[in-house]
Write an enzyme that holds these catalytic residues in place. Structure first.
Site, PDB file in Angstrom:
ATOM      1  N   ASP A  49      12.326  25.075  55.418  1.00 18.66           N
ATOM      2  CA  ASP A  49      12.216  25.079  56.868  1.00 18.66           C
ATOM      3  C   ASP A  49      10.766  24.870  57.301  1.00 18.66           C
ATOM      4  OD1 ASP A  49      14.870  25.516  56.902  1.00 18.66           O
ATOM      5  OD2 ASP A  49      14.800  27.503  57.820  1.00 18.66           O
ATOM      6  N   ALA A  50       9.830  25.450  56.535  1.00 15.21           N
ATOM      7  CA  ALA A  50       8.418  25.306  56.892  1.00 15.21           C
ATOM      8  C   ALA A  50       7.988  23.834  56.799  1.00 15.21           C
ATOM      9  CB  ALA A  50       7.557  26.162  55.973  1.00 15.21           C
ATOM     10  N   TYR A  52       9.980  21.300  57.085  1.00  9.70           N
ATOM     11  CA  TYR A  52      10.650  20.602  58.186  1.00  9.70           C
ATOM     12  C   TYR A  52       9.887  20.810  59.494  1.00  9.70           C
ATOM     13  CZ  TYR A  52      14.159  19.433  61.690  1.00  9.70           C
ATOM     14  OH  TYR A  52      14.797  18.904  62.762  1.00  9.70           O
ATOM     15  N   ASP A  53       9.536  22.061  59.758  1.00 14.43           N
ATOM     16  CA  ASP A  53       8.821  22.366  60.999  1.00 14.43           C
ATOM     17  C   ASP A  53       7.479  21.627  61.059  1.00 14.43           C
ATOM     18  OD1 ASP A  53      10.894  23.990  61.717  1.00 14.43           O
ATOM     19  OD2 ASP A  53       9.913  25.874  61.207  1.00 14.43           O
ATOM     20  N   LEU A  99      15.337  25.606  70.726  1.00 13.56           N
ATOM     21  CA  LEU A  99      14.285  26.427  71.332  1.00 13.56           C
ATOM     22  C   LEU A  99      12.935  25.870  70.920  1.00 13.56           C
ATOM     23  CD1 LEU A  99      15.626  30.025  70.517  1.00 13.56           C
ATOM     24  CD2 LEU A  99      15.401  29.032  72.809  1.00 13.56           C
ATOM     25  N   GLU A 132      14.295  39.446  71.724  1.00 13.07           N
ATOM     26  CA  GLU A 132      15.420  39.773  70.841  1.00 13.07           C
ATOM     27  C   GLU A 132      15.240  39.035  69.527  1.00 13.07           C
ATOM     28  OE1 GLU A 132      19.043  37.756  72.442  1.00 13.07           O
ATOM     29  OE2 GLU A 132      17.661  37.102  74.011  1.00 13.07           O
ATOM     30  N   LYS A 134      15.659  36.603  66.504  1.00 13.54           N
ATOM     31  CA  LYS A 134      16.263  35.277  66.371  1.00 13.54           C
ATOM     32  C   LYS A 134      17.109  35.300  65.107  1.00 13.54           C
ATOM     33  CE  LYS A 134      15.138  30.368  66.389  1.00 13.54           C
ATOM     34  NZ  LYS A 134      15.729  29.958  65.115  1.00 13.54           N
ATOM     35  N   ASP A 136      19.257  34.239  62.107  1.00 12.61           N
ATOM     36  CA  ASP A 136      19.265  33.009  61.322  1.00 12.61           C
ATOM     37  C   ASP A 136      20.680  32.703  60.853  1.00 12.61           C
ATOM     38  OD1 ASP A 136      18.281  30.762  60.200  1.00 12.61           O
ATOM     39  OD2 ASP A 136      17.164  31.745  58.593  1.00 12.61           O
ATOM     40  N   ARG A 155      27.396  23.688  67.661  1.00 12.98           N
ATOM     41  CA  ARG A 155      26.469  23.013  68.543  1.00 12.98           C
ATOM     42  C   ARG A 155      26.503  21.496  68.359  1.00 12.98           C
ATOM     43  NH1 ARG A 155      20.145  24.307  68.104  1.00 12.98           N
ATOM     44  NH2 ARG A 155      20.495  23.089  66.222  1.00 12.98           N
ATOM     45  N   GLU A 190      25.456  33.656  67.810  1.00 20.86           N
ATOM     46  CA  GLU A 190      25.150  33.230  66.443  1.00 20.86           C
ATOM     47  C   GLU A 190      26.187  33.775  65.458  1.00 20.86           C
ATOM     48  OE1 GLU A 190      22.560  31.333  66.680  1.00 20.86           O
ATOM     49  OE2 GLU A 190      21.659  31.065  64.684  1.00 20.86           O
ATOM     50  N   TYR A 242      24.512  36.164  72.682  1.00 27.57           N
ATOM     51  CA  TYR A 242      23.232  36.290  73.392  1.00 27.57           C
ATOM     52  C   TYR A 242      23.068  35.286  74.528  1.00 27.57           C
ATOM     53  CZ  TYR A 242      22.243  32.643  69.946  1.00 27.57           C
ATOM     54  OH  TYR A 242      22.329  31.527  69.172  1.00 27.57           O
ATOM     55  N   LYS A 330       8.252  32.347  65.669  1.00 23.57           N
ATOM     56  CA  LYS A 330       8.746  32.351  64.289  1.00 23.57           C
ATOM     57  C   LYS A 330       7.896  33.232  63.384  1.00 23.57           C
ATOM     58  CE  LYS A 330      11.811  28.778  64.142  1.00 23.57           C
ATOM     59  NZ  LYS A 330      12.098  27.907  63.053  1.00 23.57           N
ATOM     60  N   CYS A 435       7.047  51.813  24.512  1.00 26.87           N
ATOM     61  CA  CYS A 435       8.035  50.811  24.887  1.00 26.87           C
ATOM     62  C   CYS A 435       9.265  51.499  25.465  1.00 26.87           C
ATOM     63  CB  CYS A 435       8.414  49.986  23.672  1.00 26.87           C
ATOM     64  SG  CYS A 435       9.784  48.878  23.963  1.00 26.87           S
ATOM     65  N   CYS A 438      12.270  50.812  22.713  1.00 26.27           N
ATOM     66  CA  CYS A 438      12.330  51.335  21.347  1.00 26.27           C
ATOM     67  C   CYS A 438      11.441  52.540  21.138  1.00 26.27           C
ATOM     68  CB  CYS A 438      11.980  50.242  20.333  1.00 26.27           C
ATOM     69  SG  CYS A 438      10.242  49.791  20.348  1.00 26.27           S
ATOM     70  N   CYS A 453       4.538  46.122  23.198  1.00 27.33           N
ATOM     71  CA  CYS A 453       5.256  47.007  22.298  1.00 27.33           C
ATOM     72  C   CYS A 453       4.883  46.630  20.874  1.00 27.33           C
ATOM     73  CB  CYS A 453       6.756  46.836  22.521  1.00 27.33           C
ATOM     74  SG  CYS A 453       7.757  47.475  21.175  1.00 27.33           S
ATOM     75  N   CYS A 459      12.203  46.551  17.565  1.00 29.88           N
ATOM     76  CA  CYS A 459      12.384  46.746  18.997  1.00 29.88           C
ATOM     77  C   CYS A 459      13.567  45.912  19.481  1.00 29.88           C
ATOM     78  CB  CYS A 459      11.119  46.341  19.747  1.00 29.88           C
ATOM     79  SG  CYS A 459      11.317  46.458  21.529  1.00 29.88           S
TER      80      CYS A 459
HETATM   81  N1  LIG Z   1      15.042  22.569  55.993  1.00 30.37           N
HETATM   82  C1  LIG Z   1      15.515  21.539  56.669  1.00 30.37           C
HETATM   83  O1  LIG Z   1      15.706  20.450  56.152  1.00 30.37           O
HETATM   84  C2  LIG Z   1      15.836  21.685  58.120  1.00 30.37           C
HETATM   85  C3  LIG Z   1      16.404  20.645  58.820  1.00 30.37           C
HETATM   86  C4  LIG Z   1      16.699  20.853  60.151  1.00 30.37           C
HETATM   87  C5  LIG Z   1      16.434  22.070  60.740  1.00 30.37           C
HETATM   88  N2  LIG Z   1      15.864  23.067  59.995  1.00 30.37           N
HETATM   89  C6  LIG Z   1      15.528  24.350  60.575  1.00 30.37           C
HETATM   90  O2  LIG Z   1      16.395  24.653  61.619  1.00 30.37           O
HETATM   91  C7  LIG Z   1      15.652  25.122  62.689  1.00 30.37           C
HETATM   92  C8  LIG Z   1      15.645  24.114  63.781  1.00 30.37           C
HETATM   93  O3  LIG Z   1      16.902  24.091  64.249  1.00 30.37           O
HETATM   94  P1  LIG Z   1      17.253  24.377  65.760  1.00 30.37           P
HETATM   95  O4  LIG Z   1      17.023  23.163  66.538  1.00 30.37           O
HETATM   96  O5  LIG Z   1      18.586  24.993  65.728  1.00 30.37           O
HETATM   97  O6  LIG Z   1      16.193  25.388  66.275  1.00 30.37           O
HETATM   98  P2  LIG Z   1      16.042  26.878  65.980  1.00 30.37           P
HETATM   99  O7  LIG Z   1      17.072  27.352  65.036  1.00 30.37           O
HETATM  100  O8  LIG Z   1      14.649  27.098  65.583  1.00 30.37           O
HETATM  101  O9  LIG Z   1      16.275  27.534  67.404  1.00 30.37           O
HETATM  102  C9  LIG Z   1      17.431  27.367  68.205  1.00 30.37           C
HETATM  103  C10 LIG Z   1      18.564  28.169  67.753  1.00 30.37           C
HETATM  104  O10 LIG Z   1      18.226  29.511  67.584  1.00 30.37           O
HETATM  105  C11 LIG Z   1      19.430  30.223  67.532  1.00 30.37           C
HETATM  106  N3  LIG Z   1      19.249  31.603  67.991  1.00 30.37           N
HETATM  107  C12 LIG Z   1      19.286  32.688  67.175  1.00 30.37           C
HETATM  108  N4  LIG Z   1      19.088  33.805  67.847  1.00 30.37           N
HETATM  109  C13 LIG Z   1      18.926  33.452  69.135  1.00 30.37           C
HETATM  110  C14 LIG Z   1      18.699  34.210  70.307  1.00 30.37           C
HETATM  111  N5  LIG Z   1      18.579  35.532  70.265  1.00 30.37           N
HETATM  112  N6  LIG Z   1      18.576  33.545  71.451  1.00 30.37           N
HETATM  113  C15 LIG Z   1      18.668  32.205  71.496  1.00 30.37           C
HETATM  114  N7  LIG Z   1      18.894  31.439  70.411  1.00 30.37           N
HETATM  115  C16 LIG Z   1      19.018  32.056  69.234  1.00 30.37           C
HETATM  116  C17 LIG Z   1      20.433  29.438  68.299  1.00 30.37           C
HETATM  117  O11 LIG Z   1      21.441  29.048  67.417  1.00 30.37           O
HETATM  118  C18 LIG Z   1      19.682  28.223  68.742  1.00 30.37           C
HETATM  119  O12 LIG Z   1      20.448  27.065  68.680  1.00 30.37           O
HETATM  120  C19 LIG Z   1      14.261  25.323  62.243  1.00 30.37           C
HETATM  121  O13 LIG Z   1      14.084  26.619  61.709  1.00 30.37           O
HETATM  122  C20 LIG Z   1      14.150  24.319  61.144  1.00 30.37           C
HETATM  123  O14 LIG Z   1      13.174  24.663  60.210  1.00 30.37           O
HETATM  124  C21 LIG Z   1      15.563  22.882  58.725  1.00 30.37           C
HETATM  125 ZN   LIG Z   2       9.826  48.015  21.918  1.00 32.97          ZN
END
Ligand SMILES: NC(=O)c1ccc[n+]([C@@H]2O[C@H](COP(=O)([O-])OP(=O)(O)OC[C@H]3O[C@@H](n4cnc5c(N)ncnc54)[C@H](O)[C@@H]3O)[C@@H](O)[C@H]2O)c1
Ligand SMILES: [Zn+2]
Length: 755
Positions: A49-50, A52-53, A99, A132, A134, A136, A155, A190, A242, A330, A435, A438, A453, A459
């Protein structure tokens, strides 16, 4: 160095020319699209994810610098991925968005300022936010008409999602029926999986040899998005509400009020949701949630902040893919805090006692971490390899609150400890001096960070690890005899295997037993027969595999291959090792003499005289021992460390006896490199020195060896040929002294026919 066109993916955005920026945007569009498909459609991301971001942020930065280059298919205009095949499509009445991300405190202050500017609010005007966790997981939209759940959709790309109504009906947290709800109500939230459920699922998958999920998010997404809803039903999914989509009447006039209303309607809402009165308060809440992260029992990847007043949310509205009134703060991708539940000691094949941290599971960089290496006792105590202070000298104790670090595929490490959270009754960790397996003394040799050891073959831990190594892929690789079976036979009373040789006597011993292996639980005629056959198939073994399989410290695959190539036959090698034994002793004495000389020189405030100190030790040594030793350490890739380890284990009586019992069962194939015989350099010992201009040293070595030459690192009387490039120094001189033929690189290439 000039940067070539194909290299600008590494260039700073500020340094890109327009043409490079255009090409880079095209590349990013492609890479991000592929990542989105893997992540959203297939639930199997292939980058972190890092990463990607970071790519996404780079894309945004380039677009900001060159707005005219923004592509029609820009990744910054897209949400999620396309609908997967097999699902019917659902058009969302209200788009499901993503977001915007924030990564540090300054981003949050800016978020607040931006909103105030947009709304024309003074810096000190009150402006409340909700915060709140987030979650995953993956977002889901539930449509209720007249209180009945009529549709559930993922979605998808934000406008069109996948119809997963039947799947959603199997989730306990999702009410089928609501009382007192608006006639039309879309509840959004979620879908996620708890840590214990995730672990149990992966364990069940493993039993059925089915695919493993990397983390709870992938497991949740993979489980919800099943064409067969009975599979979803068998997977324990949960749901937090949420947000909302279309509603025939407003839920409340604040975000917080709406969440409370959803809870009153029977939805699970997150208990850590809180009202905050500004950026400082948000950041406090962020820290609170980050610290709670490891104890929640499910994954969160940040904290979401939203403007509380829904009328203000409406005024703020949306950008193309994200609301202006919310942001996701994040967590750093590679770090997480969790509890150190226990410290276990594992005993390795060479007797090393390795401390392992048992952690309360936490997801770091997309992977659940429950174990981490603690390296050695100094590391636990807050000291580095050279005695230096690490972590400000803070030690690690069971019960501590620790920061776990994970980068790429490396084994997770414990990076830091929060002393303010140390339990009052936590005691310093005492590293065992015996150890745990043994009971033998575990000692630390001077200069070694590791405690070992001393039990050797007695052993059980070492013996089992040695056996596992013996049957591993690069060693004997016996089909049907893996780590699990080896462990089983080790503890078996009727048919024990305590050392490698006993693997090869299994069949013969089994024949004499009252209860045969074939009649035991979990075995049959076929499986027992197959095992014995697979063992027999490995009685003929190439020398290099044999050497590697012995599991001698420092003798890895490469060293084993180097040794095999040099000596050709096992008998030649073992004879050399025996001959070199007195010299290996002297080498160790020389090390000790050097250390002693350094110490006294330091105490006396003079320069240490290392060479004379070492040389004195070697006096009077049998020339045969010396030449065997020099042959050993002259082999390219084999240094004194490997040589000492080899000689020592061959001199160790019990170990040698065990090796001899093994050899009696085997036929060791000599190492003769094919196609070597007709080359003029076959069988010759060659040394390369100086700068080679037409090839690297590694290439030269590989090529020479392929032709059957032995490549050595130093010149001796046994050297047949020295290939000297410009800058050759002492080796050329020594070769001249010894009368060794010396040629240049071109002559070498001509000789081997590569010119
Ligand atoms: N590794 C990869 O190849 C890859 C590819 C695409 C996306 N990603 C990852 O996915 C994420 C991007 O996806 P994204 O567009 O869904 O964005 P996101 O997941 O960063 O943020 C939006 C999503 O957060 C969620 N969410 C969870 N708790 C929430 C809350 N309390 N309120 C509102 N929303 C909440 C919702 O599902 C919303 O759609 C990133 O973390 C990215 O790194 C990774
Ligand atoms: Zn030993």
């Amino acid at each position: 160095m000039p940067v070539s066109e194909s290299d600008f993916s590494k260039l700073d955005v500020a340094a890109l020319t327009e043409a490079q920026a255009e090409a880079e945007l095209a590349r990013l569009a492609q890479v991000l699209e592929a990542a989105n498909t893997a992540y959203h459609r297939d639930d199997a991301p292939d980058i972190s994810d890092a990463e990607y971001d970071a790519l996404k942020a780079r894309n945004l930065a380039i677009e900001a610098r060159f707005p005219a280059l923004k592509r029609a298919d820009s990744p910054s205009e897209q949400v999620g991925g396309a609908v997967a095949e097999g699902f019917s499509k659902v058009a969302h009445a209200v788009r499901m968005l993503s977001l915007a991300n924030a990564f540090d405190d300054a981003d949050i202050t800016e978020f607040d300022e931006r909103i105030r500017r947009y709304l024309g609010l003074a810096p000190d005007a009150p402006l409340a936010y909700t915060s709140e966790p987030k979650i995953d997981g993956l977002s889901l939209s539930l449509r209720y008409e007249n209180g009945q759940l009529v549709q559930a959709a993922t979605r998808g790309d934000g406008s069109v999602g996948e119809n997963v109504t039947a799947n959603a009906r199997t989730i306990d947290d999702i009410p089928q029926r609501l009382t007192g709800a608006p006639d039309i109500l879309e509840v959004r939230g979620e879908v996620y999986m708890s840590h214990p459920d995730f672990e149990a699922l992966n364990a069940r998958q493993a039993e059925r040899a089915d695919k493993q999920f990397a983390n709870p998010r992938n497991a949740a997404a993979g489980s919800l998005r099943q064409l067969d809803a009975s599979i979803t039903k068998a997977r324990p999914l949960r749901f937090f509400a949420y947000a909302w989509g279309e509603t025939s009447e407003a839920l409340s006039d604040t975000q917080m009020g709406a969440i409370e209303r959803l809870a009153a309607l029977g939805f699970q809402t997150n208990p850590l949701t809180a009202l905050c009165d500004g950026p400082d308060d948000l950041l406090k809440q962020y820290l609170r949630i980050e610290q709670a992260r490891a104890t929640l029992g499910y994954d969160i990847d940040g904290v979401v902040y939203k403007v509380n007043d829904l009328a203000l949310q409406a005024r703020l509205g949306f950008r193309s893919t994200t609301p202006r009134w919310a942001i996701a703060h994040k967590f750093p991708a590679e770090l997480a805090w969790t509890r150190l539940d226990a410290i276990d000691i594992q005993v390795g094949r060479t007797g090393a006692l390795s401390p392992v941290a048992r952690l309360s599971p936490v997801t770091v960089g997309g992977v659940v971490v429950s174990n981490a290496t603690l390296h050695n006792e100094d590391y636990i105590a807050g000291r580095g390899n050279d005695g230096e202070v690490i972590r400000d000298g803070k030690d690690l104790r069971v019960g501590d609150w620790v920061q776990v670090y994970r980068a790429g595929d490396v084994i997770p490490k414990v990076a830091d400890v929060d002393l303010s959270k140390r339990p009052a009754d936590a005691v310093p960790y005492t590293f065992p001096e015996t150890c745990p397996d043994c009971g033998s003394d575990a000692i630390r040799e001077e200069g070694d960070a590791v405690r070992r050891c001393t039990g050797g073959l007695i052993c059980p831990a070492q013996a089992v690890e040695k056996l596992k190594h013996f049957v591993s892929r690069a060693a004997f690789d016996i089909e049907g005899l893996g780590a699990k079976q080896v462990e089983m036979f080790y503890h078996d009373d009727q048919l024990p295997v305590h050392e490698p040789a006993e693997i090869f006597t299994l069949k013969q011993r089994d024949a004499k037993n009252l209860t045969r292996l074939a009649n035991r639980d979990g075995w049959g005629e076929t499986s027992a027969g197959n095992l014995f056959q697979a063992i027999d198939d490995k009685r003929r073994i190439p020398l290099k595999r044999f050497l590697f399989s012995l599991g001698i410290r420092h003798v890895g695959e490469v060293a084993a291959a180097d040794l095999a190539r040099h000596f050709g036959r096992y008998e030649t090698l073992s004879a050399t090792l025996d001959a070199a034994a007195p010299a290996a002793d002297r080498h160790l004495q020389a090390d000790a003499a050097e250390a002693e000389e350094r110490r006294s020189a330091m105490a006396e405030g003079r320069r240490a005289r290392i060479k004379p100190a070492r040389d004195a030790v070697w006096e009077g040594l049998d020339p045969a021992a010396k030449s065997a030793w020099e042959e050993l350490i002259g082999i390219d890739g084999i240094g004194a460390t490997v040589a000492v380890a080899l000689v020592t284990s061959f001199q160790q009586e019990a170990e040698r006896a065990s090796i001899n019992r093994l050899i009696a069962e085997l036929e060791i194939e000599p190492d003769d490199t094919p196609a070597a015989a007709d080359s003029p350099v076959a069988g010759k010992t060659v040394v390369f020195t100086g700068t080679l201009e037409k090839m690297t040293r590694a290439e030269a070595k590989a090529r020479a060896e392929a032709l059957g030459a032995k490549v050595s690192g130093s010149v001796s009387a046994k050297t047949d040929l020295l290939v000297a490039g410009p800058g050759a120094g002492s080796k050329a001189k020594k070769a001249a002294d010894l009368g060794v033929e010396t040629i240049d690189e071109d002559a070498w290439l001509a000789l081997i026919g590569d010119a």
